[in-house]
Enzyme design. Structure first.
Site, short mmCIF file in Angstrom:
data_model
loop_
_atom_site.label_atom_id
_atom_site.label_comp_id
_atom_site.label_asym_id
_atom_site.label_seq_id
_atom_site.Cartn_x
_atom_site.Cartn_y
_atom_site.Cartn_z
N GLU A 1 0.64 -1.50 0.42
CA GLU A 1 0.29 -0.29 0.13
C GLU A 1 0.75 0.96 -0.19
O GLU A 1 2.12 0.76 0.67
CB GLU A 1 -0.99 0.20 1.03
CG GLU A 1 -0.20 0.25 2.68
CD GLU A 1 -1.28 0.69 3.42
OE1 GLU A 1 -1.52 1.64 3.84
OE2 GLU A 1 -1.58 -0.30 4.37
N LYS B 1 -5.54 10.74 0.74
CA LYS B 1 -6.27 9.69 1.51
C LYS B 1 -6.89 8.38 1.26
O LYS B 1 -7.96 8.98 1.05
CB LYS B 1 -6.71 9.79 3.18
CG LYS B 1 -5.80 8.05 4.34
CD LYS B 1 -6.12 8.05 4.56
CE LYS B 1 -6.01 6.92 6.14
NZ LYS B 1 -6.08 6.66 7.27
N SER C 1 -13.90 0.28 9.79
CA SER C 1 -13.10 0.68 8.79
C SER C 1 -13.46 -0.09 8.14
O SER C 1 -14.77 -1.75 7.54
CB SER C 1 -11.94 0.14 8.91
OG SER C 1 -10.94 -0.34 7.40
N LYS D 1 -4.66 -2.19 15.34
CA LYS D 1 -4.13 -1.72 16.27
C LYS D 1 -4.67 -1.19 17.32
O LYS D 1 -6.15 -1.85 17.23
CB LYS D 1 -4.07 0.47 15.83
CG LYS D 1 -2.95 0.77 13.98
CD LYS D 1 -3.29 1.39 13.41
CE LYS D 1 -2.38 1.58 12.58
NZ LYS D 1 -2.98 1.43 11.51
#
EC number: 4.2.1.70
Length: 301
Positions: free
Chosen positions: A24, A86, A140, A159
């Site tokens: 990525e 982004k 997400s 995370k």
């Protein structure tokens, strides 16, 4: 989705059934400081090559999806003056139509890699269910894309700023296989263990590849596979430091919402840890790139 622009090296490798690993670009444009990001970009591609695979860093440049970047394009992605947007998967159409430069997240990288025919992807951490999601619905897009896109994602778990238990529950609901590499505990990015179990454990790249091949070949559906690889032990963040930074970050970002939450929290980790979190981030993504390359080699073998 139309086929992205693919470099000749990647296209040739795919045609010859040689291993390719997608990488990525968000970690380069948003996750690491200027200068350091370009060094890591070069190291990531070198790690993949040294393991016998071909790197395919993914980004959107001038409204065109790119799978595999030239050195000049990597320079462009890593230059903070270019301020890449982004891009998650939902943002790709707008970026294409408006001719934008954008860095791809796990969701968009997975989608574009699959569209190009690349089935293995190495990243840092997967996105997940945010704390307080019962009120905010902040989940997400990485999870839904993984549930519908047959790509192996190699990461260091999610995370610790996220609701890890809820994330694992959602992955189970969406029938995404989760494998722990040499561990029975799901990793938490900077920490090797989140305290939550993984449903399946593999010890070698060959075992991981066998699971992926069986899932793709024998299991109905289109979900990907998640391979969770703990951060190298020597780079694991001290527990007391981690917990202090997490508490401070959550308090400081209480009024931050949506896609701005994770970057704000990570920025706090970077600035308040004296560089410890940046070293950890670099180490884990390099480790994941190596493991992804080893699995990709096994899959092609």
């Amino acid at each position: 989705m139309s086929t992205p622009s693919i470099t000749e090296e990647v296209r040739t490798a795919l045609a010859e059934n040689r291993p390719v690993v997608a990488l990525e670009s968000t970690i380069l444009s948003h996750g690491l400081p200027p200068g350091r990001n370009r060094e890591v970009a070069a190291r990531l591609e070198r790690v993949v090559r040294d393991a016998g695979a071909v790197p395919a860093t993914v980004a959107v440049l001038g409204g065109v999806a790119k799978v595999g970047l030239t050195d000049a394009e990597l320079d462009h992605v890593c230059d903070p003056a270019n301020a890449l947007v982004k891009l998650s998967r939902r943002d790709l159409g707008a970026a294409f139509a408006l001719g934008l430069d954008g860095a791809t997240t796990v969701a968009s990288t997975s989608a574009l890699a699959h569209a190009a025919g690349v089935g293995v992807f190495a990243t840092g951490g997967l996105g997940g269910v945010h704390r307080g999601a019962r009120e905010t619905w902040d989940v997400s897009a990485d999870l839904d894309v993984l549930a519908t896109t047959p790509v192996l994602v190699v990461c260091s778990g999610v995370k610790s700023i996220l609701d890890i238990g809820a994330t694992l529950e959602l992955l189970e609901t969406r029938s995404v296989p989760v494998l722990g590499f040499g561990t029975s505990s799901f990793p938490a990015f900077y920490r090797r263990s989140s305290g939550f179990d993984v449903p399946w454990r593999v010890e070698t790249a060959a075992q991981a590849a066998a699971v992926v091949a069986a899932h793709r070949g024998s299991v109905p559906g289109t979900s990907g596979v998640l391979l969770a690889n703990p951060i190298p032990v020597e780079f694991e963040m001290d527990l007391d430091l981690h917990d202090r930074l997490l508490a401070e970050g959550l308090a400081a970002t209480r009024d931050v919402h949506g896609k701005d939450v994770t970057p704000a929290l990570l920025e706090h980790f970077h600035t308040a840890s004296g560089g410890v979190s940046i070293d950890a981030n670099e180490a884990l993504v390099l480790s994941n790139a190596l493991l992804a390359s080893q699995v990709a080699v096994e899959l092609c073998g």
